[in-house]
Design a protein around this motif. Structure first.
Motif, short mmCIF file in Angstrom:
data_model
loop_
_atom_site.label_atom_id
_atom_site.label_comp_id
_atom_site.label_asym_id
_atom_site.label_seq_id
_atom_site.Cartn_x
_atom_site.Cartn_y
_atom_site.Cartn_z
N LEU A 124 0.82 -1.20 0.00
CA LEU A 124 0.00 0.00 0.00
C LEU A 124 0.86 1.25 0.00
CD1 LEU A 124 -2.96 0.84 0.28
CD2 LEU A 124 -2.67 0.82 2.73
N THR A 125 1.97 1.18 0.73
CA THR A 125 2.79 2.37 0.88
C THR A 125 3.98 2.41 -0.08
OG1 THR A 125 4.02 1.24 2.60
CG2 THR A 125 2.23 2.66 3.30
N SER A 126 4.10 1.38 -0.93
CA SER A 126 5.31 1.29 -1.76
C SER A 126 5.47 2.48 -2.68
CB SER A 126 5.30 0.01 -2.59
OG SER A 126 4.16 -0.01 -3.41
N SER A 127 4.35 2.94 -3.27
CA SER A 127 4.49 4.03 -4.23
C SER A 127 4.83 5.34 -3.54
CB SER A 127 3.21 4.15 -5.03
OG SER A 127 3.39 5.03 -6.09
N ALA A 128 4.52 5.43 -2.25
CA ALA A 128 4.88 6.64 -1.53
C ALA A 128 6.35 6.61 -1.17
CB ALA A 128 4.03 6.76 -0.26
N ARG A 129 6.91 5.39 -1.05
CA ARG A 129 8.31 5.27 -0.62
C ARG A 129 9.29 5.20 -1.77
NH1 ARG A 129 8.81 0.22 2.00
NH2 ARG A 129 6.78 -0.41 1.20
N MET B 137 1.39 6.71 -6.75
CA MET B 137 0.08 6.70 -6.10
C MET B 137 0.29 6.83 -4.60
SD MET B 137 -3.07 4.19 -6.73
CE MET B 137 -2.97 2.73 -5.75
N ASP B 138 0.02 8.00 -4.11
CA ASP B 138 0.26 8.27 -2.71
C ASP B 138 -0.96 7.91 -1.88
OD1 ASP B 138 2.34 11.01 -1.62
OD2 ASP B 138 1.74 9.14 -0.62
N LEU B 139 -0.82 7.94 -0.55
CA LEU B 139 -1.92 7.53 0.31
C LEU B 139 -3.10 8.48 0.21
CD1 LEU B 139 0.31 6.52 3.28
CD2 LEU B 139 -1.08 4.98 1.91
N ASN B 140 -2.81 9.77 0.07
CA ASN B 140 -3.94 10.70 -0.01
C ASN B 140 -4.70 10.50 -1.32
OD1 ASN B 140 -1.88 11.75 -1.57
ND2 ASN B 140 -1.77 13.72 -0.51
N GLU B 141 -4.01 9.98 -2.35
CA GLU B 141 -4.70 9.69 -3.61
C GLU B 141 -5.62 8.49 -3.45
OE1 GLU B 141 -1.93 9.39 -6.84
OE2 GLU B 141 -0.78 11.06 -6.06
N ALA C 185 -8.78 0.33 -7.25
CA ALA C 185 -7.42 0.82 -7.43
C ALA C 185 -6.48 -0.35 -7.66
CB ALA C 185 -6.97 1.61 -6.21
N LEU C 186 -5.55 -0.18 -8.59
CA LEU C 186 -4.56 -1.22 -8.85
C LEU C 186 -3.19 -0.63 -8.64
CD1 LEU C 186 -5.96 -2.62 -12.22
CD2 LEU C 186 -6.17 -3.65 -9.97
N LEU C 187 -2.46 -1.14 -7.70
CA LEU C 187 -1.10 -0.65 -7.48
C LEU C 187 -0.13 -1.76 -7.87
CD1 LEU C 187 0.99 1.25 -6.63
CD2 LEU C 187 0.35 1.00 -4.27
N VAL C 188 0.61 -1.50 -8.94
CA VAL C 188 1.49 -2.52 -9.47
C VAL C 188 2.93 -2.19 -9.10
CG1 VAL C 188 2.07 -3.81 -11.53
CG2 VAL C 188 -0.07 -2.59 -11.41
N ARG C 189 3.68 -3.19 -8.73
CA ARG C 189 5.08 -2.98 -8.43
C ARG C 189 5.93 -3.83 -9.34
NH1 ARG C 189 6.13 -3.45 -2.06
NH2 ARG C 189 8.15 -2.72 -2.81
N GLY D 240 -14.18 3.53 -13.32
CA GLY D 240 -13.66 3.88 -12.01
C GLY D 240 -12.38 3.19 -11.62
N TRP D 241 -11.32 3.37 -12.39
CA TRP D 241 -10.05 2.73 -12.09
C TRP D 241 -9.02 3.77 -11.70
CZ3 TRP D 241 -9.69 -2.53 -12.30
CH2 TRP D 241 -10.70 -3.20 -13.01
N LYS D 242 -8.31 3.48 -10.62
CA LYS D 242 -7.18 4.33 -10.22
C LYS D 242 -5.96 3.43 -10.32
CE LYS D 242 -4.47 7.12 -7.89
NZ LYS D 242 -3.70 8.08 -8.65
N THR D 243 -4.92 3.90 -11.00
CA THR D 243 -3.77 3.01 -11.20
C THR D 243 -2.48 3.65 -10.73
OG1 THR D 243 -3.59 3.86 -13.44
CG2 THR D 243 -4.80 1.83 -13.16
N GLY D 244 -1.57 2.80 -10.31
CA GLY D 244 -0.26 3.29 -9.89
C GLY D 244 0.82 2.33 -10.33
#
Lengths: 470, 449
Positions: free
Chosen positions: A264-269, A276-280, A342-346, A374-378
């Protein structure tokens, strides 16, 4: 760098939290070869001095966590302080008592809340001062007990009062139907009211789902069906490298939750081509203030030893994220209504892979009429340890409704007979109205989901546009 | 004249970096295909426009980098410095820690006023470094929170602080299938505000560029870097020095002014689309030959049929019959223009005949066709393409995508979803309604061409 503070409350909260810190350190050690304090580390750790560390040899400093450990009995926290992570916490970050909360939300919330209020506020302030830009508090707790549930939600309240601009993400472990704590429905529903009103985002987790995931992995490893070996430290359930300490029974399950928080926090770090930050996450996934319960799923659960990843396997990862067996609660989002996803890919995944998979999966998923896309991607370039890529899917979906309905039913079963009620009502500050308000808050929430479900499948009528005089 | 570029948000900074890279690599290249004198003049003109000389000899981009979180700017600065051929100044960036959370209201109402002084100071410093300021180019996306919201605020500030300078906003439109869930809200808010402060909006759509990457550039796993490089190439083909007056009188001294004069005759119509051909992987360039008649024919049909790239053009679409009464329906899918600008670069450019673009049936009736069409021809080839043709068009190119964005935003607005996220930062429902009204007006104007 956005910075977060973790508040772990109660036995469950602290055990999960402990796994989180262990995995976070390993992740940063793997990425940060020089072992020097850097921006990425500052999201969860603070730099205290530059002595060579004997224990955590990856780092050339003491990475003190930005955390607060709270428990009303000492056993769990003491264990942490004697374990390999003892140097990550200092005594000023702990608040403990001796006798526990007796699985009673009222004891946790009203008695200990009152008693420790000032202490908690002071320690929170101290920890917040170590951050030059505090963005988010993570609370980890369970709903069914007394401390995590009662004192945990008390702390949630406090955070809103004292730090109104800082986001509050709560990871809540919900009790299963066969929970051995009889009063867990009371505790959960009382806690739910607080979550409804004071949390920005809640990630509900159910032990049953974690258990099933762990079993599935064990089956995969033992059946030998895979042909090639599974990379040990890629298991989402593994405590990578801590072979010396005894693996405790809930460790595998707790590791899954810890991985959830890491991803969850990887994109912020870490850096990526689409951060994709937490506030997003909060902005995009919460269309109405109270509908902030997010169903999470993690893939992959393990990696095979061969390194090359054909895109077919990449696509499989996306499909898995939407299957029942990867969800962290017992729910079926595919057959309910999506409000947002939301999809957060690493890892080494590019925008075209994302687009291709969204196109592929879209037809089988139902989105609410006003949010069809309604997709949010990171995209984060750094994969988790042991994997070449991973995906975290967070869905705001009406499939949480059955979970809440069941919770309410279990609550009503006890409440109608007034079973065990006296344990609560004898606490100063607790009245019958607390219960009726709590269950009414839950009912309202369920009703909001019902209204949205009612729009499912109906004919789509777009509202008419503004007319302009030509 | 020099142009100061303001890069806003993750997208703005990532693209800005690719643009300066492309400009720099173009002038360093040896594929000018023209005389040495011409080449030197081109290089000097480009350097004056976009870079400033430092003692170290490494050109420094005339740019201000703004973002509300530090990771992208730090990456951008280091990538530029690593190239060794150009860099950003160490004192031209502004960043914060927390980002804007994809929230336009946060970017516009909170970050904007809070950081106005610091940001405008940086802009002022860059402007003062220019001997003659030709105007501002801002690069931003409209889907997120910083580029969109803070970008709209900064554009307003630029307008207030430099009332006589030209402001061109390069805006990136997101993929139709969500990158950000609230992208349509953010887009509506951005476009309506920009319409009030900027001179023109030059638009790139991610979906279109993605297709170019997939079908023309043959890239298998398309990354944002690939997309940004195509965008940078297209922008370079417009902003590199060009001869605006009839041949031989030197490169344009007022690039933004010339652009506005050519393309924005009426303030109601400010949306510019961009097409550039040919577009192909660098490895194919040595094996391809082009003729001006061929390129011009394709470009014209792309204009008429609103094609997004040189493959898959619908050749059936024809301009309306010249004798057609204006009230009779125009042929379906025909793209009416207000004004067009074609920029040709490369070998034998003066032999190119652009008469077909002056056909009055391409244009709306209220402008003289001679005024509606402009051509800039430059013999110096661009970015290794022996011949390249760019079309900047003020036409119905963007009508459908705009209408789609407004439609989706309206749909969401009607259900009041996500509004609490905006109202908590001061953007109320009435503000939304004003923005919708502005854009419906723009849509109506373009539809009735």
């Amino acid at each position: 760098m956005t910075q977060s503070v973790v508040v772990q409350v109660g036995q469950c909260g602290n055990q999960v939290g402990c796994r989180f810190w262990d995995l976070a350190l390993r992740e940063h050690a793997a990425v940060n070869k020089k072992g020097m304090y850097d921006e990425a580390l500052s999201s969860f750790f603070r730099n205290v001095d530059t002595r060579v560390v004997c224990l955590l040899t990856e780092f050339k400093f003491f990475p003190f966590s930005k955390a607060l450990l709270i428990d009303m009995e000492e056993g769990v926290v003491n264990e942490i302080l004697q374990g390999p992570l003892r140097d990550v916490f200092d005594s000023k970050q702990l608040i403990t008592d001796v006798s526990g909360s007796g699985n009673n939300w009222a004891v946790g919330h009203k008695i200990y809340g009152c008693q420790y209020r000032e202490n908690i506020v002071e320690k929170l302030r101290k920890t917040a001062e170590h951050c030059d830009s505090l963005q988010c508090f993570f609370i980890i707790h369970s709903m069914g007990g007394g401390t995590g549930s009662g004192l945990g939600t008390f702390v949630l309240n406090l955070l809103e009062e004292e730090f109104p601009e800082v986001y509050r993400f709560v990871t809540s472990v919900y009790p299963s139907g066969e929970d051995d704590v009889i009063t867990s429905p009371y505790n959960s529903v009382l806690a739910m009211k607080e979550l409804n009103e004071h949390a920005d985002c809640v990630l509900p987790i159910e032990n049953e789902s974690l258990f099933e995931i762990v079993n599935k992995i064990h089956q995969m490893i033992n059946s030998g069906k895979l042909g090639s070996t599974v990379k040990q430290n890629s298991l989402v359930t593994s405590s990578a490298g801590s072979a010396k300490t005894q693996v405790k029974p809930f460790d595998a399950m707790n590791n899954i939750v810890a991985n959830l928080l890491l991803n969850l926090t990887s994109s912020a770090r870490f850096e990526g081509s689409l951060n994709m930050d937490l506030n997003e996450i909060s902005m995009n996934l919460v269309p109405f203030p109270r509908l902030h319960y997010l169903v999470s799923s993690l893939t992959p659960l393990y990696t095979l030893a061969d390194v090359n990843v054909p895109s077919r396997r990449l696509d499989q990862m996306f499909s898995d994220a939407f299957s029942r067996d990867h969800q962290l609660i017992q729910a079926d989002p595919k057959h309910s209504l999506y409000l947002a996803c939301a999809l957060l890919v690493r890892g080494n995944v590019q925008v075209s892979d994302l687009r291709r998979n969204i196109e592929r999966l879209k037809p089988s998923l139902q989105f609410v009429s006003w949010n069809q896309e309604g997709w949010k991607t990171g995209l984060c370039s750094v994969p988790p340890v042991g994997h070449s890529h991973s995906l975290l899917a967070l869905a705001n979906n009406t499939c949480v409704k059955p979970t809440f309905i069941e919770l309410k039913d279990r609550f009503m079963k006890l409440y109608k007979k007034k079973a065990h009620l006296h344990h609560y009502l004898q606490i100063d500050g607790m009245e019958q109205s607390c219960f009726s308000e709590a269950v009414s808050s839950l009912s309202d929430l369920i009703e909001e989901y019902n209204e949205l479900d009612a729009t499912k499948g109906g004919p789509r009528v777009d509202p008419s546009r503004l007319k302009i005089a030509v | 004249m020099s142009i100061v570029t303001v890069q806003l948000g993750q997208c703005g900074n990532q693209i800005g970096h690719e643009v300066f890279s492309a400009l720099c690599s173009d002038i360093r290249g040896t594929h000018g295909l023209c005389s040495k004198k011409e080449n030197e003049s081109y290089q000097d003109s480009c350097k004056e426009r976009f870079f400033c000389e430092e003692e170290s000899g490494v050109p420094v981009a005339r740019a201000v980098l703004v973002d509300m979180e530090p990771k992208v700017i730090s990456q951008t600065l280091s990538m530029a410095a690593r190239s060794g051929h150009w860099k950003y100044s160490n004192h031209s960036h502004f960043c914060q820690k927390q980002g804007s959370g994809n929230n336009w209201a946060n970017g516009y109402s909170v970050h904007g006023p809070r950081h106005k002084e610091a940001i405008m100071n940086l802009v002022q410093k860059e402007a003062e470094k220019c001997e003659r300021l030709g105007g501002f180019l801002t690069i931003m996306s409209m889907a997120g929170g910083t580029g969109s919201g803070l970008g709209a605020f900064v554009t307003q500030c630029l307008r207030d602080a430099f009332p006589t300078s030209f402001i061109l906003n390069h805006v990136v439109w997101p993929y139709g299938t969500g990158e950000v869930i609230v992208q349509n809200y953010n887009s509506v808010l951005t476009l309506s505000h920009l319409y009030h402060s900027s001179d023109a909006l030059l638009v790139h759509e991610n979906d279109v560029i993605h297709k170019i990457c997939a079908q023309l550039m043959n890239i298998k796993q398309i990354s944002f870097r690939d997309v940004n490089q195509v965008i940078a190439h297209q922008l370079g083909s417009v902003f590199q020095p060009a001869h605006t007056a009839g041949g031989g009188s030197g490169y344009s001294r007022n690039p933004l002014g010339d652009l506005m004069e050519a393309l924005v005759p009426h303030p109601e119509f400010r949306m510019l689309g961009l097409r550039n051909i040919p577009q192909m992987p660098e490895s194919s360039l040595p094996y391809s030959t082009f003729s001006w008649p061929g390129l011009i024919k394709h470009l014209r049909q792309m204009l008429i049929a609103n094609a997004q790239m040189e493959e898959g053009i619908d050749w059936q679409v024809r301009p309306p019959h010249p004798g057609l009464h204006p009230l009779h329906k125009k042929p379906l899918h025909f793209n009416t223009s207000i004004a067009n600008l074609v920029i040709l670069r490369g070998k034998d450019v003066h032999s190119a005949d652009l008469g077909s673009f002056q056909d009055p049936s391409l244009y709306t009736s209220w402008l003289n066709p001679q005024d509606a069409f402009n051509a800039w021809k430059t013999p110096r080839a661009f970015n290794k393409y022996e011949k390249s043709a760019a079309l900047v068009s003020n036409s119905q190119f963007l009508l459908k995508p705009l209408d789609s964005i407004v439609g989706k935003a309206w749909n969401m607005f009607a259900s009041k979803a996500y509004l609490h996220q905006y109202t908590k930062f001061g953007i109320q429902e009435e503000d939304f309604l004003d923005c919708f009204t502005t854009l419906e007006q723009v849509i109506s104007s373009y539809t009735n061409l």
